[in-house]
Motif scaffolding. Structure first.
Motif, mmCIF file in Angstrom:
data_model
loop_
_atom_site.group_PDB
_atom_site.id
_atom_site.type_symbol
_atom_site.label_atom_id
_atom_site.label_comp_id
_atom_site.label_asym_id
_atom_site.label_seq_id
_atom_site.Cartn_x
_atom_site.Cartn_y
_atom_site.Cartn_z
ATOM 1 N N PHE A 137 0.754 -1.133 0.034
ATOM 2 C CA PHE A 137 -0.045 0.118 0.048
ATOM 3 C C PHE A 137 0.815 1.302 0.012
ATOM 4 O O PHE A 137 1.816 1.299 0.788
ATOM 5 N N SER A 162 -2.635 -4.153 -5.285
ATOM 6 C CA SER A 162 -2.130 -3.529 -3.965
ATOM 7 C C SER A 162 -2.714 -4.211 -2.776
ATOM 8 O O SER A 162 -3.849 -4.345 -2.549
ATOM 9 N N ALA A 165 -3.656 -3.831 0.998
ATOM 10 C CA ALA A 165 -4.237 -2.579 1.756
ATOM 11 C C ALA A 165 -4.657 -2.791 3.030
ATOM 12 O O ALA A 165 -4.446 -4.091 3.504
ATOM 13 N N GLN A 225 -5.522 6.193 -2.542
ATOM 14 C CA GLN A 225 -4.779 5.348 -3.643
ATOM 15 C C GLN A 225 -5.672 4.985 -4.555
ATOM 16 O O GLN A 225 -5.376 5.019 -5.916
ATOM 17 N N ALA A 226 -7.050 4.331 -4.299
ATOM 18 C CA ALA A 226 -7.657 3.961 -5.192
ATOM 19 C C ALA A 226 -8.231 4.991 -6.194
ATOM 20 O O ALA A 226 -8.470 4.918 -7.518
ATOM 21 N N VAL A 279 -11.901 -2.350 -5.546
ATOM 22 C CA VAL A 279 -11.414 -1.995 -4.090
ATOM 23 C C VAL A 279 -12.334 -3.345 -3.306
ATOM 24 O O VAL A 279 -13.441 -3.180 -3.280
ATOM 25 N N TYR A 318 -6.798 -2.082 -11.910
ATOM 26 C CA TYR A 318 -6.396 -1.877 -10.437
ATOM 27 C C TYR A 318 -7.434 -2.750 -9.435
ATOM 28 O O TYR A 318 -8.576 -2.601 -9.504
ATOM 29 N N GLU A 353 -7.653 -3.814 -5.381
ATOM 30 C CA GLU A 353 -6.947 -3.635 -4.019
ATOM 31 C C GLU A 353 -7.597 -4.817 -2.844
ATOM 32 O O GLU A 353 -8.718 -4.870 -2.970
#
Ligand code: DPX
Length: 558
Positions: free
Chosen positions: A73, A98, A100, A124-125, A137, A163, A165
């Motif tokens: 993260f 990533s 988290a 971050q997202a 996410v 992406y 998470e």
């Protein structure tokens, strides 16, 4: 049937055809890395830092069609963003995952390490949303399968990064097992009405024109249909040119090939053929300031048919709802013969006479020797800088591939990208041309080439500074600290490596070094090519002057 979130992801990565994923460990992703190892569909490859991890994935994705990487993260993911920007700009589906914070810490007011020091962990997202085509996410293991699938499916369809998470306490949480992977891989069917109308309009465009030429652009890599081009060229009988960023996308030993079109710095004869054509089929082009030599090489819209990844523009109309593959497959079966442009023969590239063995090494001689090394099984990665121009002027055998990053143009990309490409295509020869300035950004990734015993041949072009910048706009900021580049390899080898570091100051030394590199199969060979700072390609100087002029246009006053 259940699995864990991490193992679900791992299985999917293997099912879409990945054999490796890239990773840097951190406490928010350690359980996830364990799960990936336990499921084991893809081998875990470690990078020195997250920027390099991203570029390696980007290079892997170019050769393999997609790639994946795992970071921790913030301190990891934010470092990777430059590389994810590259994947977005260059149309490479990189799945960035990533780790988290623990789900219990979200919304709790708890202050966590590796964060900005406030208690909102959504930033971050939010940042990733701008540089990916899908941002997922995960907050519950139950939803993870759909979210993972959506990110991967969207990346593959859009040819962009995505992406995912995963909170550190969900990586090993139970979730449903995957269904058939075809739900991720299948291409949506073309809209038949739109495709038919597009083909009819294409026919009207082509029948009304005599001198038709194909111009191949760099987004054709993402389309995965480069292999269809020779058949289309054979059917139409017309000349084929490629843009600089698409060097090598059409076999240069094919009779239709007429060189690189790059405005005033085109290969001999290519500018006349393209600008003299009345019908230019632009396939996946990117017409940015670099490609147009500072907005000078702009084609007349009425003469162009623009085919992009998801539709075409022709005769003032836009047609969408099909992929470029579906369009080109259909066009290859019914395009009319249009051989007018092929009457103009290909002009030969200027030849470089071999230098005497004891002559001071020059840029020309270096390029001549690298060109001779490139065979039909070689992938040549060319970094931003004069290496672009040296790659573009090479005469390539059919089958040779060139990778460059002309849209994003981030120096340092090529070292990790070449590593990724070598892992993805281990049966090819991998040759890298990188300037000294670029190398200094990501040099430590050569250590991973040593670790994974990748026999990449690195030509480190030591022209003592940021020469492309010197030609565009000179100043003290373009002069860098010299390194003992060849000497670095001993440090990277440490006690067990098989890398080779060599230095060439004469033509003969370079020839000898290349022979040693060919024999070194258990690690990289870095050949530091020492050049005078003033020694660069003529095209770089010509191009740099025009791009500088475009950059320095005065603001418009109302
Ligand atoms: C910069 C560039 O030594 O190559 O052939 O000598 O130019 P040449 P080098 O690798 O130098 C590269 C240098 C500094 N561009 O000339 S192209 C600006 C730049 C960039 N990317 C990033 N930072 C700065 N392109 C990440």
């Amino acid at each position: 049937m259940t699995t864990t979130v991490g193992q679900y992801l791992s299985a999917r990565l293997g099912q879409i055809g990945l054999k490796h994923h890239f990773a840097v460990a951190g406490d928010f992703n350690l359980i996830l890395l364990d799960e990936l190892l336990a499921e084991g569909s893809t081998k875990q490859i470690y990078s020195c830092n997250e920027l390099n991890c991203g570029y390696s994935a980007e290079g892997y994705g170019r050769a393999n069609g997609a790639a994946a990487m795992v970071v921790t993260f913030s301190v990891g993911a934010l470092s990777a963003m430059n590389a994810i920007g590259s994947a977005y700009a260059e149309n490479v589906p990189v799945i960035i995952v990533s780790g988290a914070p623990n789900t219990n810490d979200h919304g709790s007011g708890h202050l966590l390490h590796h964060t900005l020091g406030n208690t909102n962990y959504g930033y971050q997202a939010e940042m990733m949303r701008h540089i990916t085509c899908a941002t997922e996410v995960i907050f519950s293991a139950d939803n993870a399968p759909q979210q993972i699938d959506n990110a991967i499916r969207t990346a593959l369809r859009e040819r962009k990064p995505a992406y995912i998470e995963i909170p550190c306490n969900l990586a090993n949480a139970a979730c449903a097992a995957p269904g058939p992977v075809s739900s991720l891989l299948s291409e949506p069917a073309a809209d038949p009405a739109s495709l038919e109308a597009a083909l009819e309009e294409t026919g009207r465009f082509l029948y009304a024109r005599d001198k038709v030429v194909l111009l191949v652009g760099s987004r054709m890599r993402a389309s995965g249909v480069i292999d269809l081009l020779p058949a289309l060229a054979d059917r139409m009988g017309c000349a084929v040119t490629v843009m600089a960023a698409a060097k090598g996308f059409f076999p240069e030993d094919h009779p239709a090939y007429r060189g690189v079109y790059w405005g005033e710095v085109s290969s001999p004869g290519a500018q006349e053929i393209v600008e003299g054509a009345d019908g230019i089929l632009c396939l996946g082009p990117i017409f940015n300031d670099y490609a147009t030599v500072g907005w000078r090489a702009t084609l007349k819209p009425e003469n162009t048919l623009l085919a992009d990844l998801h539709g075409i523009t022709v005769n003032g109309r836009v047609f969408e709802g099909f992929s470029i593959r579906q369009y080109l497959e259909a066009l290859s079966a019914r395009a009319p013969r249009r051989a007018g442009s092929a009457e103009t023969p290909r002009q030969p590239l200027p030849t470089i006479a071999p230098a005497p063995r004891d002559a001071r090494l020059t840029n020309d001689e270096m390029t001549r020797q690298i060109n001779a090394l490139v065979d039909g099984n070689t992938t040549l990665t060319a970094e931003t800088g004069d290496s672009w121009f040296n790659a573009v002027r090479m005469d390539l055998p059919g089958g040779a591939k060139v990778e460059s990053e002309m849209q994003w143009g981030s120096i340092g990309w090529s070292v990790p990208a070449a590593l990724g490409g070598a892992l993805a295509a281990p049966d090819r020869r991998h040759v890298l041309m990188v300037g000294d300035g670029s190398f200094q950004l990501t040099a430590q990734e050569v250590a991973q080439m040593v670790r994974y015993e990748l026999p990449i041949i690195i030509f480190l072009v030591n022209n003592h500074g940021y020469v492309i910048e010197i030609k565009i706009h000179d100043g003290p900021y373009n002069y860098i600290k010299n390194w003992d580049y060849a000497g670095l390899i001993a440090a990277f080898n440490a006690e067990d490596g098989h890398g080779l570091g060599l230095r060439a100051t004469t033509a003969g030394e370079l020839a000898g070094a290349i022979e040693q590199a060919k024999a070194n199969t258990r690690g990289p060979t870095l050949i530091e090519c020492d050049l005078d700072r003033s020694d660069c390609t003529e095209t770089l100087v010509k191009w740099g002057t025009k791009v500088a002029a475009a950059n320095s246009r005065a603001p418009k006053v109302n």
